[in-house]
Design an enzyme around this catalytic site. Sequence first.
Site, PDB file in Angstrom:
ATOM      1  N   LYS A   1       7.435  12.360  47.873  1.00 15.03           N
ATOM      2  CA  LYS A   1       8.962  11.941  47.377  1.00 15.03           C
ATOM      3  C   LYS A   1       9.228  10.725  46.924  1.00 15.03           C
ATOM      4  CE  LYS A   1      12.608  13.314  50.627  1.00 15.03           C
ATOM      5  NZ  LYS A   1      13.105  13.260  51.915  1.00 15.03           N
TER       6      LYS A   1
HETATM    7  C1  E4P Z   1      16.104  14.977  52.753  1.00 12.30           C
HETATM    8  O1  E4P Z   1      15.065  15.038  52.292  1.00 12.30           O
HETATM    9  C2  E4P Z   1      16.555  13.722  53.630  1.00 12.30           C
HETATM   10  O2  E4P Z   1      15.438  13.601  54.257  1.00 12.30           O
HETATM   11  C3  E4P Z   1      17.456  14.317  54.352  1.00 12.30           C
HETATM   12  O3  E4P Z   1      17.966  15.529  54.280  1.00 12.30           O
HETATM   13  C4  E4P Z   1      18.975  13.175  54.542  1.00 12.30           C
HETATM   14  O4  E4P Z   1      19.485  13.463  55.468  1.00 12.30           O
HETATM   15  P1  E4P Z   1      20.859  12.661  55.854  1.00 12.30           P
HETATM   16  O5  E4P Z   1      21.828  12.425  54.708  1.00 12.30           O
HETATM   17  O6  E4P Z   1      21.357  13.660  57.099  1.00 12.30           O
HETATM   18  O7  E4P Z   1      19.901  11.319  56.452  1.00 12.30           O
END
Ligand code: E4P
Length: 217
Positions: free
Chosen positions: A83
């Site tokens: 990522k």
């Molecule tokens: C996605 O890959 C992220 O880890 C996640 O969905 C972020 O979510 P949040 O905005 O609730 O922290």
Amino acid sequence: MKFFVDTAEIDAIAELNDLGIVDGVTTNPSLIMKSGRNILEVTKEICDLVDGPVSAEVVATKAEDMIAEGRKLAGIADNIAVKVPLTWDGLKACKVLSGEGQMVNVTLCFSANQALLAAKVGATFISPFIGRLDDINIDGMDLIADIRTIYDNYGFDTQILAASIRSVNHITDAARIGADVITAPPGVIRKLAEHPLTDKGLAAFMADWEKTGQDIL
Ligand code: E4P
């Protein structure tokens, strides 16, 4: 639609995985912090548990350092999706890593133009953050719809991974628009099964059954 679980909590992943509804996992530095675990160790455990892509996020900000971290994370297991953030350096890292055959999830996407760039540099997944847009009074679901249209217009095969999901309605809407994947916390996924009429109906059935005095076993 594929379901990814947005957590680094092993027990929660295992429960959903046993049910056969987990197609992958996403983590991020905040989720690793919450788990209290070492990133390399917990990511390995998740990869051993789940067959599908497991996103593990780099923390460097320069492309060359992101690439080095990405290669190390990729060494954990074959099902790692590295990522990287949607920055200029992140796009450069995506280009290199995806060119090496590595799955790459480009994260922190908040505009259709960012998603267009991610597709052009070979991202496997683009992660538009719905909830964080909703938080600032911008409809996150409009972004999912725009990316779907743009990717379909040009046949990009980057998968739309609807992220930052906070409610069951986000999942319904993302499914209706045609997001390829949603990633949601375990609690939101469990809520998909809930309905007050199910609870009410079951209570009535149980009350009537009690009156029959019968047992099945
Ligand atoms: C996605 O890959 C992220 O880890 C996640 O969905 C972020 O979510 P949040 O905005 O609730 O922290």
